[in-house]
Design an enzyme around this catalytic site. Structure first.
Site, PDB file in Angstrom:
ATOM      1  N   PRO A 370       0.779  -1.274   0.455  1.00 31.86           N
ATOM      2  CA  PRO A 370       0.005   0.066  -0.165  1.00 31.86           C
ATOM      3  C   PRO A 370       1.396   1.192  -0.160  1.00 31.86           C
ATOM      4  CG  PRO A 370      -0.390  -0.947   2.109  1.00 31.86           C
ATOM      5  CD  PRO A 370       0.476  -2.049   1.026  1.00 31.86           C
ATOM      6  N   PRO A 371       0.300   2.492  -0.058  1.00 35.57           N
ATOM      7  CA  PRO A 371       0.686   3.167  -0.506  1.00 35.57           C
ATOM      8  C   PRO A 371       1.183   3.814   1.138  1.00 35.57           C
ATOM      9  CG  PRO A 371      -1.157   4.428  -1.706  1.00 35.57           C
ATOM     10  CD  PRO A 371      -1.274   2.827  -0.939  1.00 35.57           C
ATOM     11  N   GLY A 372       2.935   4.636   1.354  1.00 37.09           N
ATOM     12  CA  GLY A 372       3.903   5.157   2.344  1.00 37.09           C
ATOM     13  C   GLY A 372       4.320   4.336   3.007  1.00 37.09           C
ATOM     14  N   VAL A 373       4.992   2.783   2.722  1.00 36.09           N
ATOM     15  CA  VAL A 373       5.471   1.798   3.803  1.00 36.09           C
ATOM     16  C   VAL A 373       6.306   2.040   3.158  1.00 36.09           C
ATOM     17  CG1 VAL A 373       3.149   0.564   4.112  1.00 36.09           C
ATOM     18  CG2 VAL A 373       4.512   0.262   1.974  1.00 36.09           C
ATOM     19  N   GLY A 374       7.296   3.185   2.799  1.00 38.11           N
ATOM     20  CA  GLY A 374       8.361   2.978   2.442  1.00 38.11           C
ATOM     21  C   GLY A 374       9.488   2.572   0.850  1.00 38.11           C
ATOM     22  N   LYS A 375       8.535   1.932  -0.108  1.00 34.64           N
ATOM     23  CA  LYS A 375       8.775   1.595  -0.991  1.00 34.64           C
ATOM     24  C   LYS A 375       9.789   2.374  -1.959  1.00 34.64           C
ATOM     25  CE  LYS A 375       4.723   0.663  -3.221  1.00 34.64           C
ATOM     26  NZ  LYS A 375       3.965   1.541  -2.127  1.00 34.64           N
ATOM     27  N   THR A 376       9.548   3.171  -2.003  1.00 37.40           N
ATOM     28  CA  THR A 376      10.743   4.321  -3.067  1.00 37.40           C
ATOM     29  C   THR A 376      11.884   4.559  -2.197  1.00 37.40           C
ATOM     30  OG1 THR A 376       8.478   5.105  -4.146  1.00 37.40           O
ATOM     31  CG2 THR A 376      10.832   6.296  -4.205  1.00 37.40           C
ATOM     32  N   SER A 692     -14.586 -12.992  -0.057  1.00 32.62           N
ATOM     33  CA  SER A 692     -13.882 -12.953   0.796  1.00 32.62           C
ATOM     34  C   SER A 692     -15.274 -12.859   1.682  1.00 32.62           C
ATOM     35  CB  SER A 692     -12.426 -12.182   0.820  1.00 32.62           C
ATOM     36  OG  SER A 692     -12.773 -11.618   1.176  1.00 32.62           O
ATOM     37  N   LYS A 735      -5.584  -8.043   6.565  1.00 32.37           N
ATOM     38  CA  LYS A 735      -7.041  -8.501   7.279  1.00 32.37           C
ATOM     39  C   LYS A 735      -6.454  -8.462   8.746  1.00 32.37           C
ATOM     40  CE  LYS A 735      -9.279 -10.197   3.033  1.00 32.37           C
ATOM     41  NZ  LYS A 735     -10.234 -11.596   2.185  1.00 32.37           N
TER      42      LYS A 735
END
Length: 793
Positions: A370-376, A692, A735
């Site tokens: 997800p966005p904001g987890v530090g990938k870049t 689900s 989840k």
């Protein structure tokens, strides 16, 4: 020296009469054919030829002139000369100090060599004069006039031919003499002249000569047209050329040197320093050769020079040195990023392999989360840990394939693609290259960029990556490519198959707290010009920001909220208030305003017909409330909340199972006869889909029908079948983390998802209780209260 023609020819005086002997000394000629009735100057240099002239000059002065078949034969025999020649008389002779002679001869008559008598001291042969044959006719007169007129046009076009020649041509009435006169002044080869000489029939001679004259006239007229066109186009470019040449001459005279020559030499020097592969070096040298012949004002000059500069600037053979100290690399990764053990372990493994095997190809990693987890930012940390340069391009919204492969040089403003541009900017051929947002690439009529990436991201192909602009292969095998994506579904399968996927899940509260303390707060203090003595965040204040002011899987909004607090304090410090400000849970609202997100527990009720499910979203996991109600009707099932087809089918399956097993579940057989059922999923503006939620829908329906409330501290996920089986689903980690974030105590999971619990952080596993089920009856027993709940008024 050769015996050859050195002057122009003119007509022989017809009043002089000469008798030709039957035996004549023969003078071989190189590249020259002498015609009857024509005066021709010759140079005589061979010893035998000089002796021949000296012997006959005091006698009759008559000799035979015959052309050699091959000009390089020094001492020709009978087979080396043509059989036909011309009997001539020497009119004048001049001797030169070097022993050579200059003679002026007059052609008398065509002769044919019958037999060679001797070669000593020079060639003497029995000859037979050849008489010309012709008969006056209209055709002959037409041929003569046509040749005469055409040749007069030639004289007007050739500056070397005197204008008086036209008068001579007009006054020559004998067709044979006219043909010989024109042949001697026409630009013909020796073989063509000899062909005219051997032509005894004057009519045939004139026909052949007509072909030669027309050919020469056509060439001259074409040349004249070209010259006229060139003269008419002499404008600005030609004027600039002459001025430039004059400037170059002036610079050379002043000792300034030839700038252009130095520029070309400098380019060749840079090509050698670039250490290109042979194919690339050959191509760029060819382009430099073209450049050296162009004028700087030419349109192609800038295009060619830009291409050469790109080729020279690329790091064909320059690689940075990898840091293969595993402990240092691990320290750098730990210092820059909290947790992310799986990713860090993969990087250390790669460095370990590089340490043992130096020629390892760069891996293709794909960070999904997800966005904001530090990938870049993780990509930059990896580059720093490995001691490599870092290049990054964002592919979000890119539609044009040329962004990857570049444009061909035929287009105005063409440039290489982003891959080659990034390699050139970092200056090494083994950087860490991050392709951001690879899941958001578009495709349209301009091409499919994801297909262009197939070659880039394939270690078996990218050693010879071909950019359209460079048009030569470039080795990308040393590059370590890292791609990032929020979801994998939108990435085409062939591209996804080339990448090693590493999932980066969302953070739990404890992880966010540690990240805020170690990274976010210090960074925001620095960015807002604050020191630690001006502000201090209490842990509870940071926890309150996480719980009440942000709702995300990553930490991007958390950093924004911390930054908002720091900016307000910076304003006070700048105003003169330097007293330290302590941020607590009680005064946090003074900086961030009222609470934005309330606990999910407050939204739950013990009313029957409401069940709590777990959902996966691109921004991480989330909880999902599913509501069910009944009303008077006729066996209708109403589904609302922007549900997708798969989710609607799950609701149908849940209802079918409950109707099939009504007796076992404590329901009457006709519970559905006079009723309509309505299932709603709140947050109706957000589309929802997937299988689900099957167990949650079934639980909410049964809760509403039996008036048994769903336990408030339990959440569930799983796909169902018509037989009541519970099937495994994806996104278990996200989840479960969402359940913990929302205050859930118990989680119901499919039996076949039991192994996925190993990916969940230990803190979350300690605070949650997991139940594993393989059929709906187990779900109902665990999730529903034992007693019926009275409906509240």
């Amino acid at each position: 020296m050769d015996d050859n023609n050195i002057g122009i020819t003119m007509e022989l005086d017809a009043n002089i009469s000469y008798k030709i002997p039957s035996s004549l000394p023969i003078l071989p000629l190189r590249d020259t054919v002498v015609f009857p009735n024509i005066v021709t100057p010759l140079v005589v240099a061979r010893s035998k030829s000089v002796q021949l002239i000296n012997d006959i000059i005091s006698g009759s002065r008559i000799l035979g002139l015959v052309s050699q078949k091959k000009a390089n034969v020094e001492d020709p025999m009978a087979e080396d000369v043509y059989n036909f020649g011309t009997a001539a008389v020497i009119l004048r002779m001049l001797k030169f100090p070097d022993g050579s002679l200059r003679i002026l001869v007059q052609g008398l008559s065509r002769i044919k060599i019958e037999k060679v008598e001797t070669y000593d001291p020079y060639m003497i042969a029995v000859v037979k004069p050849v008489k010309e044959k012709f008969k006056d006719s209209t055709e002959l007169e037409a041929l003569k006039r046509n040749v005469s007129n055409q040749f007069q046009r030639i004289v007007s076009l050739v500056p070397q031919l005197p204008d008086e020649l036209q008068v001579v041509i007009v006054n020559t009435t004998h067709p044979g003499k006219l043909a010989d006169l024109i042949s001697s002044n026409l630009n013909l080869s020796v073989a063509e002249r000899q062909d005219i000489l051997e032509c005894v029939d004057i009519k045939i001679r004139l026909k052949k000569l007509t072909v030669f004259v027309n050919r020469e006239l056509e060439v001259l007229e074409m040349g004249s047209k070209i010259q006229d066109k060139v003269q008419s186009e002499m404008g600005k470019n030609q004027r600039e050329y002459f001025l430039r040449e004059q400037l170059r001459a002036i610079q050379k005279e002043l000792g300034m040197g030839d700038e252009r020559s130095r520029e070309i030499k400098e380019l060749y020097k840079k090509i050698k320093q670039a250490q290109m592969p042979p194919e690339a070096e050959k191509e760029v040298k060819r382009e430099v050769e073209r450049l050296s012949k162009m004028q700087p004002g030419a349109a192609e000059y800038t295009v060619s020079r830009t291409y050469i500069d790109w080729m020279i600037a690329l790091p064909w053979s320059f690689s940075s040195q990898d840091n293969l100290d595993l402990h240092i690399a691990q320290d750098v990764l730990d210092r820059d990023h909290f947790d992310l053990k799986k990713v860090k372990e993969r990087i250390i493994e790669y460095l370990a392999v590089r340490k043992l095997k130096n020629d390892t190809k760069g891996p293709i990693l794909c960070f999904v989360g997800p966005p904001g987890v530090g990938k870049t930012s993780l990509g930059r940390s990896i580059a720093r840990a490995m001691g490599r340069k870092f290049a990054r391009i964002s592919l979000g919204g890119v539609h044009d394939e040329a962004e990857i492969r570049g444009h061909r040089r035929t287009y105005i403003g063409a440039l290489p693609g982003r891959i080659i541009q990034g390699i050139k900017n970092v200056g090494t051929n083994n950087p860490i290259f991050m392709l951001d947002e690879v899941d958001k690439i578009g495709r349209d009529f301009r091409g499919d960029p994801t297909s262009a990436l197939l070659e880039v991201l394939d270690p078996e192909q990218n050693f010879s990556f071909s950019d359209h602009y460079l048009d030569v292969p470039f080795d990308l095998s040393k590059v370590m490519f890292i791609t990032t994506a929020n979801v994998l579904d939108t990435i085409p399968s062939p591209l996804r198959d080339r990448m090693e996927v590493l999932e980066i899940p969302g953070y739990i509260e404890e992880e966010k707290l540690q990240i805020a303390i170690k990274y976010l707060v210090p960074r925001q203090l620095q960015e807002n010009g604050l020191k630690k003595k001006y502000v201090r965040f209490q842990k509870f204040a940071l926890l309150k920001i996480i719980r009440d002011y942000t709702k995300e899987a990553g930490v991007r909004n958390l950093e924004r909220q911390i930054g908002a607090v720091c900016r307000k304090i910076a304003k006070e410090v700048a105003s003169g208030n330097v007293e330290q400000k302590i941020i607590t849970g009680e005064n946090l609202s003074e900086f961030l305003g009222p609470v934005k997100f309330y606990s999910e527990i407050a939204e739950r009720t013990n009313e029957p017909g409401v069940a709590t499910g777990l959902a996966w979203t691109p921004t991480g996991g989330d909880i999902l409330f599913i509501e069910a109600t009944e009303m008077t009707g006729n066996k209708g099932l109403l589904l609302t909340g922007q549900l997708g087809d798969v989710m609607k089918e799950s609701a149908q399956a849940a209802l079918s199972y409950i109707r099939t097993h009504a007796d076992d579940l404590g329901l009457s057989d006709n519970f559905f006869h006079n009723k309509d059922l309505h299932i709603h999923v709140p947050a109706g503006a957000i589309p929802k889909d997937g299988p689900s939620a099957g167990v949650t829908i079934a639980t909410a329906l049964l809760s509403m029908l039996t008036k048994r409330a769903v336990k408030s501290d339990i959440a569930m996920t799983g796909e169902i079948t018509l037989r009541g089986k519970v099937l495994p689903v994806g996104g278990i980690k996200e989840k479960v983390l969402a359940a913990k974030r929302s205050g859930i105590k118990k989680v119901i999971l499919p039996e076949r998802n039991k192994d996925d619990i190993s990916q969940i952080p230990g803190d979350a596993k300690k605070k949650l209780k997991f139940f594993y089920v393989d059929n709906l009856d187990q779900v109902f027993d665990l999730g529903l209260a034992a007693k019926r709940t009275k409906k509240s008024n």
